[in-house]
Design an enzyme around this catalytic site. Structure first.
Site, short mmCIF file in Angstrom:
data_model
loop_
_atom_site.label_atom_id
_atom_site.label_comp_id
_atom_site.label_asym_id
_atom_site.label_seq_id
_atom_site.Cartn_x
_atom_site.Cartn_y
_atom_site.Cartn_z
N GLU A 1 13.14 -33.52 -13.88
CA GLU A 1 13.26 -32.78 -15.13
C GLU A 1 12.11 -33.03 -16.09
O GLU A 1 12.18 -32.68 -17.26
CB GLU A 1 14.61 -33.09 -15.78
CG GLU A 1 15.78 -32.66 -14.90
CD GLU A 1 17.13 -32.84 -15.55
OE1 GLU A 1 17.18 -33.36 -16.69
OE2 GLU A 1 18.14 -32.47 -14.93
N ASP B 1 30.49 -32.66 -18.18
CA ASP B 1 29.70 -31.83 -17.28
C ASP B 1 30.41 -31.75 -15.93
O ASP B 1 31.10 -30.79 -15.63
CB ASP B 1 28.29 -32.40 -17.15
CG ASP B 1 27.45 -31.66 -16.10
OD1 ASP B 1 27.83 -30.55 -15.70
OD2 ASP B 1 26.41 -32.21 -15.68
N LYS C 1 26.64 -24.77 -17.52
CA LYS C 1 25.63 -24.50 -16.50
C LYS C 1 26.07 -23.25 -15.73
O LYS C 1 27.12 -23.27 -15.07
CB LYS C 1 25.50 -25.68 -15.54
CG LYS C 1 24.96 -26.95 -16.18
CD LYS C 1 24.98 -28.11 -15.19
CE LYS C 1 24.33 -29.36 -15.76
NZ LYS C 1 24.45 -30.52 -14.84
#
EC number: 4.2.1.11
Length: 422
Positions: free
Chosen positions: A204, A311, A336
């Site tokens: 990332e 998440d 997401k």
């Protein structure tokens, strides 16, 4: 007319060099929407299924099966439909797939089509994507949560936590927030190099030094913030993504870098101590995805002091989110698009969160592309927060650069979230 006349799927590569899905949707009036699908590394067990080919080609990661579904069954089902009917199109694909987790056609196939349809419809109406999805009220520029040190499965180092983020809560504009982040990122690079650590970056775009503890990573970040002349906690806050499912073993949390086990209570106490010691305002996946009791304990302990983001816990799934809301687990959800597989289901999860007083954070995946869809999505939903990586790698910067463009397009209507939503 906004009638779908063709859908083309193709296999391309993501930021890790793995195959992914790209989709083009062509409309009768000549409008074109193109979308690319991201892919995660630390994937939740309850996510929609990403269809891969198996076998030896691309080490089993090819997506020819998903492409065949797009160019065959999905095109046949959606051809002739109006691209402006996003919910109807998404529901038609879900019904065509016929499984509870999109395993037959693949969530990567459905998502690529879903996003490309939205882009084509926006193009046909000559509207920016954020305006098409969000309407006239879309004007909040999200506070970026910038992952500048990577660990866990995102990097080849002993750090157990997956992400260490800086959050420019004190900036006055999105563009200024990005500048704050870039300055701290480059200062951190110099400090790491001077201390003898390599400055290679992880998936990332953050650095992946051979640290052994979360505290060591946070201390380096704090020093870099101060060296840039910013005030920790006032101008720059901190965030963590523990990705605790990845080191949850037999009911305990095993910290490999420290060689230490923490039971559920000790894990909660450890995170509580971290937010006392450092200006940490958000913790993602502090407990494992199916450790519901641990999540409730953590939320009761620090939920009024810190944003607690689910998440892997929620996987952008409204049903799991409603379970968490009833139980009082977490107080925020990470969004997401590829965890659920269609745009309309993604928007439903955001709406479910907001109605319950939970925050929603739009997020990238570790395997990304040059597609900047989530930048528009963050503004469209007025979520006020976005995770899209560090200040390196063009797949991450594509989203930051699109946010800069959107801020300019909005002009005086633009409002940077800052610390309002954190």
């Amino acid at each position: 007319m906004t009638i779908i006349v063709d859908i083309i799927g193709r296999e391309v590569l993501d930021s890790r060099g793995n195959p992914t899905v790209e989709v083009e949707v062509h409309l009768e009036n000549g409008a074109l929407g193109r979308a690319l699908v991201p892919s995660g590394a630390s994937t939740g067990a309850h996510e929609a299924v990403e269809l891969r080919d198996g076998g030896t080609r691309y080490q089993g990661k090819g997506v020819k099966k998903a492409i065949a579904a797009i160019n065959g069954e999905i095109l046949e089902e959606l051809g002739g439909r109006d691209a402006r009917n996003q919910i109807g199109i998404d529901q038609a694909m879900i019904a065509l797939d016929g499984t509870p987790n999109k395993a037959r056609l693949g969530a990567n196939a459905l998502l690529g089509v879903s996003l490309a349809v939205a882009k084509a419809a926006a193009e046909s109406l000559s509207l920016p994507l954020y305006r098409y999805i969000g309407g006239t009220q879309a004007h909040i520029l999200p506070t970026p949560m910038m992952n500048i040190i990577n660990g866990g499965v995102h990097a080849d180092n002993p750090i157990d936590f997956q992400e260490f983020m800086i959050i420019p809560v004190g900036a006055s504009t999105l563009k200024e927030a990005i500048r704050y982040g870039a300055e701290i990122f480059h200062t951190l690079k110099k400090r790491l190099k001077d201390a003898g650590y390599n400055t290679n970056v992880g998936d990332e775009g953050g650095f992946a030094p051979q640290f052994k503890s979360a505290e060591q990573a946070i201390d380096f970040i704090m020093e870099s913030i101060i060296a840039c002349g910013y005030k920790p906690g006032e101008q720059i806050a901190l965030g963590l993504d523990c990705a605790a499912t990845e080191f949850y073993k037999n009911g305990s949390y095993f910290y490999e870098g420290e060689g230490k086990y923490r039971d559920v209570g000790e894990q909660v106490d450890y995170l509580a101590q971290l937010i006392k010691t450092y200006p940490i305002i958000t913790i993602e996946d502090g407990m494992a995805e199916d450790d519901w009791e641990g999540w409730k304990l953590l939320t009761d302990s620090i939920g009024k002091k810190c944003q607690l983001v689910g998440d892997d816990l929620f996987v952008t799934n409204s049903a799991r989110l409603r379970d968490g809301i009833k139980m009082g687990a977490a107080n925020s959800i990470l969004i997401k698009v590829n965890q659920i597989g269609t745009l309309s289901e993604t928007l439903d999860a955001v709406e479910t969160a907001h109605k319950a007083g939970y925050r929603a954070i739009i997020s990238h995946r570790s395997g990304e592309t040059e597609d900047s869809f989530i930048a528009d999505l963050a503004v469209a939903t007025n979520c006020g927060q976005i995770k899209t990586g560090s200040l390196a790698r063009s797949d991450r910067l594509a989203k930051y650069n699109q946010l800069i463009r959107i801020e300019e397009m909005l002009g005086l209507q633009a409002c940077y979230a800052g610390n309002w939503y954190c």
